[in-house]
Design a protein around this motif. Structure first.
Motif, PDB file in Angstrom:
ATOM      1  N   ASN A  48      -7.174  -3.045   7.780  1.00 33.81           N
ATOM      2  CA  ASN A  48      -7.144  -1.744   8.455  1.00 33.81           C
ATOM      3  C   ASN A  48      -5.796  -1.070   8.268  1.00 33.81           C
ATOM      4  O   ASN A  48      -4.775  -1.743   8.072  1.00 33.81           O
ATOM      5  N   ASP A  49      -5.799   0.264   8.362  1.00 36.74           N
ATOM      6  CA  ASP A  49      -4.539   0.994   8.399  1.00 36.74           C
ATOM      7  C   ASP A  49      -3.769   0.543   9.629  1.00 36.74           C
ATOM      8  O   ASP A  49      -4.360   0.141  10.636  1.00 36.74           O
ATOM      9  N   ARG A  50      -2.466   0.627   9.542  1.00 38.08           N
ATOM     10  CA  ARG A  50      -1.616   0.328  10.696  1.00 38.08           C
ATOM     11  C   ARG A  50      -0.868   1.594  11.057  1.00 38.08           C
ATOM     12  O   ARG A  50      -0.407   2.333  10.180  1.00 38.08           O
ATOM     13  N   LEU A  51      -0.714   1.810  12.352  1.00 38.48           N
ATOM     14  CA  LEU A  51      -0.052   3.010  12.845  1.00 38.48           C
ATOM     15  C   LEU A  51       1.172   2.627  13.673  1.00 38.48           C
ATOM     16  O   LEU A  51       1.141   1.664  14.439  1.00 38.48           O
ATOM     17  N   GLN A  96      -5.240   0.735  17.071  1.00 35.43           N
ATOM     18  CA  GLN A  96      -6.020   1.252  15.931  1.00 35.43           C
ATOM     19  C   GLN A  96      -6.385   2.734  16.080  1.00 35.43           C
ATOM     20  O   GLN A  96      -6.640   3.409  15.092  1.00 35.43           O
ATOM     21  N   GLN A  97      -6.410   3.242  17.303  1.00 33.94           N
ATOM     22  CA  GLN A  97      -6.722   4.655  17.533  1.00 33.94           C
ATOM     23  C   GLN A  97      -5.465   5.524  17.545  1.00 33.94           C
ATOM     24  O   GLN A  97      -5.547   6.731  17.765  1.00 33.94           O
ATOM     25  N   GLY A  98      -4.312   4.918  17.333  1.00 37.33           N
ATOM     26  CA  GLY A  98      -3.067   5.675  17.306  1.00 37.33           C
ATOM     27  C   GLY A  98      -2.468   5.903  18.675  1.00 37.33           C
ATOM     28  O   GLY A  98      -1.595   6.748  18.845  1.00 37.33           O
ATOM     29  N   ARG A 113       1.766   6.027   9.105  1.00 35.70           N
ATOM     30  CA  ARG A 113       0.521   5.339   8.760  1.00 35.70           C
ATOM     31  C   ARG A 113       0.748   4.481   7.529  1.00 35.70           C
ATOM     32  O   ARG A 113       1.221   4.963   6.505  1.00 35.70           O
ATOM     33  N   LEU A 114       0.403   3.198   7.645  1.00 40.46           N
ATOM     34  CA  LEU A 114       0.426   2.287   6.507  1.00 40.46           C
ATOM     35  C   LEU A 114      -1.013   2.125   6.042  1.00 40.46           C
ATOM     36  O   LEU A 114      -1.862   1.649   6.792  1.00 40.46           O
ATOM     37  N   ASP A 115      -1.285   2.541   4.821  1.00 39.04           N
ATOM     38  CA  ASP A 115      -2.626   2.458   4.230  1.00 39.04           C
ATOM     39  C   ASP A 115      -2.602   1.346   3.190  1.00 39.04           C
ATOM     40  O   ASP A 115      -2.064   1.521   2.092  1.00 39.04           O
ATOM     41  N   GLY A 154       0.838  -1.196   0.000  1.00 35.08           N
ATOM     42  CA  GLY A 154       0.000   0.000   0.000  1.00 35.08           C
ATOM     43  C   GLY A 154       0.869   1.240   0.000  1.00 35.08           C
ATOM     44  O   GLY A 154       1.985   1.229  -0.524  1.00 35.08           O
ATOM     45  N   THR A 155       0.354   2.296   0.610  1.00 33.25           N
ATOM     46  CA  THR A 155       1.092   3.550   0.683  1.00 33.25           C
ATOM     47  C   THR A 155       1.356   3.894   2.146  1.00 33.25           C
ATOM     48  O   THR A 155       0.614   3.478   3.035  1.00 33.25           O
ATOM     49  N   TRP A 156       2.404   4.669   2.360  1.00 35.56           N
ATOM     50  CA  TRP A 156       2.732   5.116   3.716  1.00 35.56           C
ATOM     51  C   TRP A 156       2.864   6.621   3.744  1.00 35.56           C
ATOM     52  O   TRP A 156       3.249   7.250   2.758  1.00 35.56           O
TER      53      TRP A 156
END
Length: 163
Positions: free
Chosen positions: A128-131, A145-147, A119-121, A107-109
């Motif tokens: 889910n995105d990973r933070l 998940q909430q950062g 953020r990994l999208d 994905g994109t970061w």
């Protein structure tokens, strides 16, 4: 009574006219700091410029981060994230003591929160995105998940490795 109404109307009309009057260049805008208190502009000393934080360089931050993240039902998850300078990433996760092939994603970061969070999208929108918190140029730490930081003594850090 009519005189009072007339005076009120005249006062409101005057107030409206004054409020709508455009400022011309000859009329300087009011300032919170009077001109007499303004300090002359002076260049910053060279020492201050040297200690100022340099802007975050995403291309320089790109690289490979790896480590073993906690697993609920196995000894750990060997995790490898490759951040490319073009803003894309690849993720490989291998569950220890499992015969299954590694999980792979891409994905994109992006860097956010004043250059303190990664953020990994994923391209797969079912994931889910990973933070991750950016601890240094060589270390990141997985967030929830909430950062927010994961309160645990378990190893959630990934460190920069050679490609």
């Amino acid at each position: 009574m009519k005189a009072a109404r007339y005076l009120a109307f005249a006062g409101l009309t005057s107030l409206a006219l004054v409020a709508c009057k455009p400022q011309t260049p000859a009329e300087p805008a009011t300032s919170a700091t009077p001109a007499t208190e303004a300090a002359p502009a002076t260049p910053a000393p060279a020492a201050d410029a040297a200690t100022a934080a340099a802007p975050f360089d995403a291309k320089a931050f790109a690289g490979t981060f790896a480590g073993t993240l906690p697993c609920a039902d196995c000894p750990g998850i060997d995790t490898r994230i490759v951040l490319a300078a073009d803003g894309t990433y690849t993720l490989t996760e291998t569950y220890q003591d499992r015969p299954a092939p590694p999980n792979k994603g891409d994905g994109t970061w992006t860097v956010e929160e004043s250059d303190t969070r990664l953020r990994l999208d994923p391209n797969s929108k079912s994931d889910n995105d990973r933070l991750f918190a950016i601890l240094s140029k060589d270390e990141i730490r997985q967030l929830d998940q909430q950062g927010k930081a994961i309160e645990s003594n378990l190893p959630y850090n990934l460190k920069r490795t050679a490609q």
